[in-house]
Scaffold this motif. Structure first.
Motif, PDB file in Angstrom:
ATOM      1  N   GLN A 196     -12.988   4.477  -2.849  1.00 23.73           N
ATOM      2  CA  GLN A 196     -11.833   4.398  -3.738  1.00 23.73           C
ATOM      3  C   GLN A 196     -10.541   4.688  -2.975  1.00 23.73           C
ATOM      4  O   GLN A 196      -9.505   4.059  -3.226  1.00 23.73           O
ATOM      5  N   PHE A 197     -10.585   5.621  -2.033  1.00 22.62           N
ATOM      6  CA  PHE A 197      -9.417   5.931  -1.216  1.00 22.62           C
ATOM      7  C   PHE A 197      -9.022   4.717  -0.366  1.00 22.62           C
ATOM      8  O   PHE A 197      -7.848   4.386  -0.234  1.00 22.62           O
ATOM      9  N   ALA A 198     -10.025   4.032   0.196  1.00 23.42           N
ATOM     10  CA  ALA A 198      -9.752   2.838   0.992  1.00 23.42           C
ATOM     11  C   ALA A 198      -9.118   1.746   0.134  1.00 23.42           C
ATOM     12  O   ALA A 198      -8.203   1.034   0.575  1.00 23.42           O
ATOM     13  N   ARG A 199      -9.587   1.606  -1.096  1.00 26.44           N
ATOM     14  CA  ARG A 199      -9.013   0.613  -2.008  1.00 26.44           C
ATOM     15  C   ARG A 199      -7.551   0.946  -2.323  1.00 26.44           C
ATOM     16  O   ARG A 199      -6.698   0.055  -2.419  1.00 26.44           O
ATOM     17  N   LEU A 200      -7.270   2.239  -2.470  1.00 25.75           N
ATOM     18  CA  LEU A 200      -5.894   2.653  -2.730  1.00 25.75           C
ATOM     19  C   LEU A 200      -4.998   2.340  -1.532  1.00 25.75           C
ATOM     20  O   LEU A 200      -3.863   1.886  -1.689  1.00 25.75           O
ATOM     21  N   LEU A 201      -5.509   2.564  -0.333  1.00 29.05           N
ATOM     22  CA  LEU A 201      -4.748   2.226   0.867  1.00 29.05           C
ATOM     23  C   LEU A 201      -4.432   0.729   0.916  1.00 29.05           C
ATOM     24  O   LEU A 201      -3.336   0.323   1.308  1.00 29.05           O
ATOM     25  N   HIS A 202      -5.400  -0.080   0.500  1.00 30.60           N
ATOM     26  CA  HIS A 202      -5.169  -1.519   0.466  1.00 30.60           C
ATOM     27  C   HIS A 202      -4.039  -1.869  -0.499  1.00 30.60           C
ATOM     28  O   HIS A 202      -3.163  -2.686  -0.195  1.00 30.60           O
ATOM     29  N   LEU A 203      -4.023  -1.221  -1.663  1.00 33.03           N
ATOM     30  CA  LEU A 203      -3.035  -1.544  -2.685  1.00 33.03           C
ATOM     31  C   LEU A 203      -1.616  -1.123  -2.297  1.00 33.03           C
ATOM     32  O   LEU A 203      -0.641  -1.645  -2.849  1.00 33.03           O
ATOM     33  N   VAL A 204      -1.477  -0.173  -1.363  1.00 33.87           N
ATOM     34  CA  VAL A 204      -0.138   0.213  -0.917  1.00 33.87           C
ATOM     35  C   VAL A 204       0.265  -0.531   0.350  1.00 33.87           C
ATOM     36  O   VAL A 204       1.340  -0.303   0.898  1.00 33.87           O
TER      37      VAL A 204
END
Length: 226
Positions: free
Chosen positions: A3-11
């Protein structure tokens, strides 16, 4: 961790929501002499982030709390209040463009979360699909925590301003990224002051910035939209 990696992608700055096409008053502040020095840029960024925190974070918090209940009368009140507080026409239009792009993006990333239901509700209620609101509504629906979204929003606001300053040639890349690193130190202060507030407590605090945003349309030759 995933989930943290997905958040990094979204920013990631390459995400196609359109934010990098706008300077949100920075270009006009430089053009009309409101911003002249690197020290002035520091003051500008602090005022800008204070307004982001006092205006946007309460709305993100209120929208995030609706994740379990879904759209309804309370969301209508939130949308109408936010729409009324966007005082600059060009900023209002930018918010709608980015809101539409963001929802379309999240629909493709998280089909199981039925993001299209959000868009359908806004359309049925004839309400404007503003970026800040759909940002919070869509990402909480996708399972992200509100606290993480507030920090993420501040990061994006700071990143976009400094990217604009670098592309305008006002600061160099090294100096710009040093500023970005330095300003993360005030995030905790801003979050502590505003992250728990509800949308009824949202406020605008940088009126000179609002003025600069209004005058953006008077620039003869522009690198950015407003």
């Amino acid at each position: 961790m995933t989930q943290f990696a997905r958040l990094l992608h979204l920013v990631d700055s390459a995400i196609p929501t359109g934010s990098f096409a706008y300077s949100y008053g920075l270009e006009s502040s430089i053009t009309f002499g409101l911003l002249k020095t690197p020290f002035g840029l520091r003051n500008y960024l602090y005022s800008y982030l204070q307004q982001v925190a006092s205006m946007e974070l309460p709305f993100i918090n209120s929208c995030g709390k609706l994740a379990s209940t879904g759209p309804g009368p309370e969301l209508r009140d939130i949308v109408e209040a936010y729409d009324a507080m966007l005082l600059v026409p060009t900023i209002h239009r930018a918010s709608l463009v980015q809101g539409k792009n963001w929802l379309k993006l999240l629909e493709s990333f998280y089909p199981a979360a039925r993001m299209q239901d959000l868009g359908a509700w806004f359309a049925a209620e004839e309400l404007p699909l503003h970026f800040t609101l759909v940002f919070a509504l869509a990402l909480t629906r996708a399972g992200f925590a509100v606290a993480d979204l507030q920090t993420m929003y501040l990061h994006m606001a700071l990143r976009d301003q400094l990217s604009a300053a670098i592309r305008l040639g006002f600061v160099g890349p090294m100096a710009g990224h040093q500023l970005q690193h330095d300003f993360y130190a005030i995030f905790e202060e801003l979050l502590a002051s505003h992250a728990a507030k509800e949308y009824q407590e949202a406020s605008r605090s940088a009126f000179l910035l609002d003025t600069a945003q209004v005058f953006h349309e008077d620039i003869y030759s522009k690198l950015f939209q407003n």
